[in-house]
Scaffold this active site. Structure first.
Site, PDB file in Angstrom:
ATOM      1  N   VAL A   1       0.844  -1.202   0.000  1.00  0.00           N
ATOM      2  CA  VAL A   1       0.000   0.000   0.000  1.00  0.00           C
ATOM      3  C   VAL A   1       0.881   1.254   0.000  1.00  0.00           C
ATOM      4  O   VAL A   1       1.651   1.465   0.947  1.00  0.00           O
ATOM      5  CB  VAL A   1      -0.950   0.004   1.207  1.00  0.00           C
ATOM      6  CG1 VAL A   1      -1.847   1.225   1.185  1.00  0.00           C
ATOM      7  CG2 VAL A   1      -1.781  -1.262   1.217  1.00  0.00           C
ATOM      8  N   LEU A   2       0.776   2.048  -1.054  1.00  0.00           N
ATOM      9  CA  LEU A   2       1.694   3.188  -1.266  1.00  0.00           C
ATOM     10  C   LEU A   2       3.099   2.682  -0.947  1.00  0.00           C
ATOM     11  O   LEU A   2       3.475   1.614  -1.395  1.00  0.00           O
ATOM     12  CB  LEU A   2       1.302   4.393  -0.376  1.00  0.00           C
ATOM     13  CG  LEU A   2      -0.143   4.871  -0.430  1.00  0.00           C
ATOM     14  CD1 LEU A   2      -0.356   6.019   0.547  1.00  0.00           C
ATOM     15  CD2 LEU A   2      -0.542   5.315  -1.822  1.00  0.00           C
TER      16      LEU A   2
ATOM     17  N   LYS B   1      -8.852   6.469  -4.287  1.00  0.00           N
ATOM     18  CA  LYS B   1      -8.775   6.249  -5.736  1.00  0.00           C
ATOM     19  C   LYS B   1     -10.172   6.361  -6.336  1.00  0.00           C
ATOM     20  O   LYS B   1     -10.360   6.909  -7.419  1.00  0.00           O
ATOM     21  CB  LYS B   1      -8.198   4.857  -6.037  1.00  0.00           C
ATOM     22  CG  LYS B   1      -6.742   4.698  -5.648  1.00  0.00           C
ATOM     23  CD  LYS B   1      -5.805   5.035  -6.790  1.00  0.00           C
ATOM     24  CE  LYS B   1      -4.367   5.031  -6.295  1.00  0.00           C
ATOM     25  NZ  LYS B   1      -3.364   5.355  -7.269  1.00  0.00           N
TER      26      LYS B   1
HETATM   27  N1  LIG Z   1       4.371   8.132  -7.931  1.00  0.00           N
HETATM   28  C1  LIG Z   1       3.573   7.152  -8.320  1.00  0.00           C
HETATM   29  O1  LIG Z   1       2.664   7.316  -9.146  1.00  0.00           O
HETATM   30  C2  LIG Z   1       3.753   5.793  -7.763  1.00  0.00           C
HETATM   31  C3  LIG Z   1       4.615   5.552  -6.750  1.00  0.00           C
HETATM   32  N2  LIG Z   1       4.771   4.297  -6.262  1.00  0.00           N
HETATM   33  C4  LIG Z   1       5.696   4.153  -5.136  1.00  0.00           C
HETATM   34  O2  LIG Z   1       6.762   3.268  -5.522  1.00  0.00           O
HETATM   35  C5  LIG Z   1       7.111   2.451  -4.441  1.00  0.00           C
HETATM   36  C6  LIG Z   1       7.055   0.994  -4.873  1.00  0.00           C
HETATM   37  O3  LIG Z   1       5.730   0.614  -5.197  1.00  0.00           O
HETATM   38  P1  LIG Z   1       5.389  -0.795  -5.842  1.00  0.00           P
HETATM   39  O4  LIG Z   1       6.263  -1.075  -7.006  1.00  0.00           O
HETATM   40  O5  LIG Z   1       3.930  -0.853  -6.042  1.00  0.00           O
HETATM   41  O6  LIG Z   1       5.765  -1.778  -4.630  1.00  0.00           O
HETATM   42  P2  LIG Z   1       6.451  -3.219  -4.620  1.00  0.00           P
HETATM   43  O7  LIG Z   1       6.317  -3.711  -3.243  1.00  0.00           O
HETATM   44  O8  LIG Z   1       5.934  -4.044  -5.733  1.00  0.00           O
HETATM   45  O9  LIG Z   1       7.975  -2.917  -4.921  1.00  0.00           O
HETATM   46  C7  LIG Z   1       8.825  -2.256  -4.055  1.00  0.00           C
HETATM   47  C8  LIG Z   1      10.227  -2.394  -4.578  1.00  0.00           C
HETATM   48  O10 LIG Z   1      11.066  -1.499  -3.897  1.00  0.00           O
HETATM   49  C9  LIG Z   1      12.157  -2.223  -3.354  1.00  0.00           C
HETATM   50  N3  LIG Z   1      12.629  -1.601  -2.128  1.00  0.00           N
HETATM   51  C10 LIG Z   1      11.978  -1.419  -0.975  1.00  0.00           C
HETATM   52  N4  LIG Z   1      12.750  -0.807  -0.068  1.00  0.00           N
HETATM   53  C11 LIG Z   1      13.945  -0.607  -0.682  1.00  0.00           C
HETATM   54  C12 LIG Z   1      15.171  -0.025  -0.287  1.00  0.00           C
HETATM   55  N5  LIG Z   1      15.303   0.485   0.928  1.00  0.00           N
HETATM   56  N6  LIG Z   1      16.180   0.012  -1.182  1.00  0.00           N
HETATM   57  C13 LIG Z   1      16.024  -0.486  -2.421  1.00  0.00           C
HETATM   58  N7  LIG Z   1      14.897  -1.040  -2.849  1.00  0.00           N
HETATM   59  C14 LIG Z   1      13.872  -1.115  -1.995  1.00  0.00           C
HETATM   60  C15 LIG Z   1      11.614  -3.587  -3.117  1.00  0.00           C
HETATM   61  O11 LIG Z   1      12.679  -4.481  -3.054  1.00  0.00           O
HETATM   62  P3  LIG Z   1      12.509  -5.915  -2.335  1.00  0.00           P
HETATM   63  O12 LIG Z   1      11.604  -6.704  -3.210  1.00  0.00           O
HETATM   64  O13 LIG Z   1      13.885  -6.419  -2.314  1.00  0.00           O
HETATM   65  O14 LIG Z   1      11.918  -5.623  -0.990  1.00  0.00           O
HETATM   66  C16 LIG Z   1      10.767  -3.782  -4.366  1.00  0.00           C
HETATM   67  O15 LIG Z   1      11.563  -4.125  -5.456  1.00  0.00           O
HETATM   68  C17 LIG Z   1       6.188   2.838  -3.286  1.00  0.00           C
HETATM   69  O16 LIG Z   1       6.827   3.810  -2.491  1.00  0.00           O
HETATM   70  C18 LIG Z   1       4.997   3.474  -3.978  1.00  0.00           C
HETATM   71  O17 LIG Z   1       4.365   4.428  -3.163  1.00  0.00           O
HETATM   72  C19 LIG Z   1       4.116   3.214  -6.780  1.00  0.00           C
HETATM   73  C20 LIG Z   1       3.208   3.415  -7.791  1.00  0.00           C
HETATM   74  C21 LIG Z   1       2.927   4.720  -8.328  1.00  0.00           C
HETATM   75  C1  LIG Z   2       0.305   6.550  -6.305  1.00  0.00           C
HETATM   76  C2  LIG Z   2       0.167   5.138  -5.997  1.00  0.00           C
HETATM   77  O1  LIG Z   2      -0.660   4.447  -6.571  1.00  0.00           O
HETATM   78  C3  LIG Z   2       1.045   4.561  -5.017  1.00  0.00           C
HETATM   79  O2  LIG Z   2       1.901   5.260  -4.474  1.00  0.00           O
HETATM   80  O3  LIG Z   2       0.887   3.353  -4.751  1.00  0.00           O
HETATM   81 MG   LIG Z   3      -0.848   2.423  -5.775  1.00  0.00          MG
END
Ligand SMILES: NC(=O)C1=CN([C@@H]2O[C@H](COP(=O)(O)OP(=O)(O)OC[C@H]3O[C@@H](n4cnc5c(N)ncnc54)[C@H](OP(=O)(O)O)[C@@H]3O)[C@@H](O)[C@H]2O)C=CC1
Ligand SMILES: CC(=O)C(=O)O
Ligand SMILES: [Mg+2]
Length: 775
Positions: free
Chosen positions: A84-85, A102
């Site tokens: 979640v986020l 959303k």
């Molecule tokens: N601005 C926007 O529109 C959006 C922003 N986001 C943001 O992006 C981030 C990821 O979201 P999402 O892809 O859905 O989540 P996921 O859980 O699918 O992916 C998170 C990824 O980040 C990695 N990660 C977590 N902590 C660290 C760290 N300290 N150093 C390096 N890598 C790290 C994880 O690695 P591991 O698997 O090894 O834990 C994993 O690969 C969130 O903060 C979310 O809020 C997401 C969607 C839209």
């Molecule tokens: C923006 C969004 O969907 C997220 O941070 O997960």
């Molecule tokens: Mg999202």
């Protein structure tokens, strides 16, 4: 100290967010009926026995579900709460506020209805089975905040099984915006996507989807380096590897982000707060593009990145910095386009169409509407404006048709759109009805140079709360009139953080060094209107509106706000005396415009507070002033002069007066679309108007209702406000020499903030106009 302030601001925001979600009713959503259930017959049609007819029609022809139910405009926002986020796996129940959020964005930005569905299903199979079973209910599925790699499998399986669009927002919504920002950023940097080195932090849902889309736009897999919590994805790594990361795995000795950041053109952060340390930026390529998109705290704060690399272009997911790369720019509109043509999927062609639409919108010249809008400075394409703002009303107008067109051309539209100009017209009407009119006002207020707003009712809780908001949002620099001990006690009682002296100026009406100067100026202005020296001294001591007016008059403030207590007429007398009418407007032609934001759209009413029984000439003048103000919102005014008489049906004096006012307007303001006299329902329905008088010069729905007298205007304002639960912005006092607004005792703190933003923008316009004037 700064950290202390940041912490305090964060805790204020948290508290405000809890309050916002709890009151006046819990949560952010409710369901509304779209059909009346006013009588027995309605009931028979809506429910048994009538409802059997659409049921059987759908049984015989399933596609008619789009005609007889809300399905074609209904999307499920579904989460299992595992990512979640950036908050991590907080579970489905705790994810509900995000999913409701959303849903609200779908509705506000694109008119799409949403059921938010949070399911207890951490496993892939349970998730897929549950969601697939929902197909009869929905026109589309928006998956949200499901962790990787499970989300890839879930989406893949659902897409194969379902005949409606299944879209994982965190993957594809994010990828679309990221791709648009990168295309534009690379163009500014003079680089080609085929040549650039891209490094990610994060290898989750969002990051991998972004990379896949960038590759389909020409990025080379060999130039892409993926890192996550375990460092670089290298050949032989065992921790947290999966088939979705495989394409980006490298045969390398590099192990950490530090090892691969050198020479990077694009840093793509979709991971966690603070991962990109400032010292890593020095080895990046020239004009690097940094997308630090973790929410709510990015991988690096923009000011830190800027200090380390002044040539960088920086994007975050947040609304408080330029270049907000957030999937909210995409998901409402891609679904709008998909639903409107009955798309059975959201395919690559549709996603690429959305990327191009967003990227080119940022490069577009400001539209007529945007240029005319209250928005003052219209941002132009550049390092701080790589992508449009989430509140740009043109997003829906560009993305939805582009997506629908791509769906039609790629063969996934089950109800292809044949008349695109008519479709665009429909979207345009939605934009007008969506009530997002205040958004450009706020962005313009932030960039205005004339920000000093003086509040006569500085001790009032609503003003104190509003002052904190306008300071935090950078909308205004408040000056409050109030007794220091009272203000101090109240600020503490309401838990507000702002303090006089450091955050805002406080004028103590009982003891201000300018007292003598104020009295002298008041005598100068009012001496010939019966204000004696004695009276002037008392007025300055006891009437805070007088101090506010004098401060504006002396150039110590750019705008004033008063009226939270006391009678409108008394405040108006002071404003007339101290501020007066602007050049070209007669003193008695000041008028008050009210904007009502209702669920049905935005409507302006005049004159709601000033003239009890205006003449035909005065009505024409107030209509012209109102039209001028409405244009500043980017809305083309359409004025209806209202009466109980409909195009000559009665000849009472008030009807004749409105007819005459219409004639005057046609003479003196030929460019203004207006007509009268007419009934209010004729004004709001072209269909009804046509039936009575097909030759009316007013086309479509009127958006400015002009009333024959104050009774009619004020009664209508308050009735509509209460019955429709409408938001009142105003009264906006028109025709004054400087911005001065007299609010009403029923105004809320939010209303004070709205009026402050309007006053600041108005003051900014005046300042610009004065500068532009030749000596
Ligand atoms: N601005 C926007 O529109 C959006 C922003 N986001 C943001 O992006 C981030 C990821 O979201 P999402 O892809 O859905 O989540 P996921 O859980 O699918 O992916 C998170 C990824 O980040 C990695 N990660 C977590 N902590 C660290 C760290 N300290 N150093 C390096 N890598 C790290 C994880 O690695 P591991 O698997 O090894 O834990 C994993 O690969 C969130 O903060 C979310 O809020 C997401 C969607 C839209
Ligand atoms: C923006 C969004 O969907 C997220 O941070 O997960
Ligand atoms: Mg999202």
């Amino acid at each position: 100290m700064d950290t202390e302030k940041d912490n305090a601001a964060r805790s204020d925001l948290n508290e405000a967010a809890l309050f916002f979600h709890k009151y006046p009713v819990a949560g952010k959503l409710e369901i509304q009926a779209t059909k009346p259930l006013g009588n027995q017959r309605d009931l028979a049609l809506a429910y048994s026995p009538g409802v059997a007819a659409p049921c059987l029609a759908i049984r015989d022809e399933p596609a008619t579900a789009a005609d007889y139910t809300a399905r074609a405009n209904l999307v499920a926002v579904i989460s299992n709460g595992t990512a979640v986020l950036g908050l991590g796996n907080i579970g489905p129940l705790a994810s509900k506020p995000v999913m409701e959020g959303k849903a609200v964005l779908f509705k506000k930005f694109a008119g799409i209805d949403v059921f938010d569905i949070e399911i207890e299903a951490p496993e892939i199979e349970r998730m897929v089975e549950t969601i697939a079973a929902l197909e009869p209910t929905f026109g589309g599925i928006n998956l949200e905040d499901i962790k990787a790699p499970e989300c890839f499998e879930v989406e893949e399986q659902l897409k194969a099984r379902m005949k409606i669009p299944v879209f994982h927002d965190d993957q594809h919504g994010t990828a679309i915006i990221v791709a648009a920002a990168i295309l534009n950023g690379l163009e500014l940097a003079g680089k080609k996507i085929e040549d650039v080195k891209i490094v990610t932090s994060g290898a989750g849902a969002a990051a991998l989807a972004c990379l896949n889309l960038l590759v389909s736009l020409g990025a080379k897999v060999e130039n892409i380096w993926v890192t996550d919590r375990y460092g670089v994805a290298y050949k032989g790594r065992v921790e947290e590897m999966d088939r979705w990361k495989d394409p980006y795995v490298k045969e390398t000795n590099a192990r950490t982000l530090d090892d691969v950041i050198g020479g990077t053109d694009v840093f793509l952060g979709l991971s966690a707060a603070g991962v990109l340390r400032p010292e890593l930026l020095k080895d990046m390529a020239e004009k690097p593009l940094i997308l630090a998109l973790a929410n709510p705290v990015p991988e690096i704060m923009p000011e830190v990145a800027r200090a380390a690399r002044p040539d960088a272009m920086i994007c975050t997911g947040r609304s408080d910095f330029p270049n907000q790369v957030n999937n909210v720019l995409c998901f409402p509109y891609i679904f709008r386009g998909a639903l409107d043509c009955g798309a059975s999927a959201i395919n690559e062609e549709m996603k690429l169409a959305a990327v191009r639409a967003i990227a080119s919108l940022a490069r577009e010249e400001p539209s007529d509407v945007a240029a005319k809008a209250y928005s003052g400075e219209t941002p132009t394409f550049g390092p701080d404006f790589l992508i449009p703002s989430p509140f740009d009303p043109r997003l829906i107008l560009r993305i939805a048709p582009a997506v629908a067109k791509a769906a039609c051309e790629s063969g996934v539209a089950t109800r292809p759109i044949t008349d695109f100009p008519a479709y665009l017209d429909r979207l345009n009407r939605f934009v007008f009805r969506s009530g997002l009119v205040m958004k450009p006002v706020f962005s313009s207020a932030k960039s205005s140079s004339a920000k000093r707003v003086i509040y006569a009712d500085g001790e009032d809780e609503r003003v104190l709360r509003a002052a904190q908001v306008v300071l935090e949002e950078g909308i205004a620099q408040p000056i409050l009139i109030g007794r220091p001990n009272v203000v101090d006690v109240r600020l503490r009682r309401y838990g507000l953080r702002i303090r006089p002296g450091t955050d805002f100026e406080l004028i103590n009406p009982e003891d201000d060094p300018r007292y003598r100067d104020y009295v002298e100026l008041l005598i100068e202005l009012g001496g010939r209107r019966g204000i004696t020296q004695e009276a002037a001294r008392t007025m300055v001591r006891t009437e805070s509106t007088v101090i506010a007016g004098l401060a504006v008059r002396r150039g110590e403030a750019d705008a004033m706000i008063c009226g939270l207590e006391g009678r409108f007429a008394r405040h108006l007398r002071n404003v007339r005396l101290l501020i007066g009418a602007r050049e070209g407007v007669r003193d008695h032609d000041l008028s008050a415009l009210s904007m009502l934001i209702t669920s049905r759209g935005v409507i302006f009413l005049t004159d709601t507070y000033v003239s009890v029984d205006p003449t035909a000439e005065e009505i024409a003048e107030m209509t012209i002033l109102a039209a001028e103000e409405i244009r500043r919102f980017g809305i083309e005014p359409k004025a209806a002069l209202l009466s109980f008489s409909n195009f000559g049906s009665r000849d009472a004096p008030s009807a004749v007066k409105m007819r005459e006012a219409a004639e005057i307007l046609k003479r003196v303001a030929p460019d203004l679309q207006c007509d009268g006299e007419m009934h209010a329902d004729s004004a709001l329905s072209e269909h009804l108007r046509q039936r009575v008088y097909p030759h009316s010069t007013l086309k479509g729905e009127a958006n400015l209702l002009v009333f024959p007298n104050l009774d009619a205007a004020n009664i209508t304002l308050n009735t509509v406000k209460m019955m429709m639960d409408a938001l009142h912005v105003g009264p906006i006092l028109l025709g004054t020499a400087q911005p001065a607004h007299i609010l009403t005792p029923s105004v809320t703190s939010r209303g004070v903030v709205n009026m402050t933003a309007l006053a600041v923008v108005e003051a900014g316009h005046r300042a610009q106009a004065t500068l532009a004037k030749p000596d």
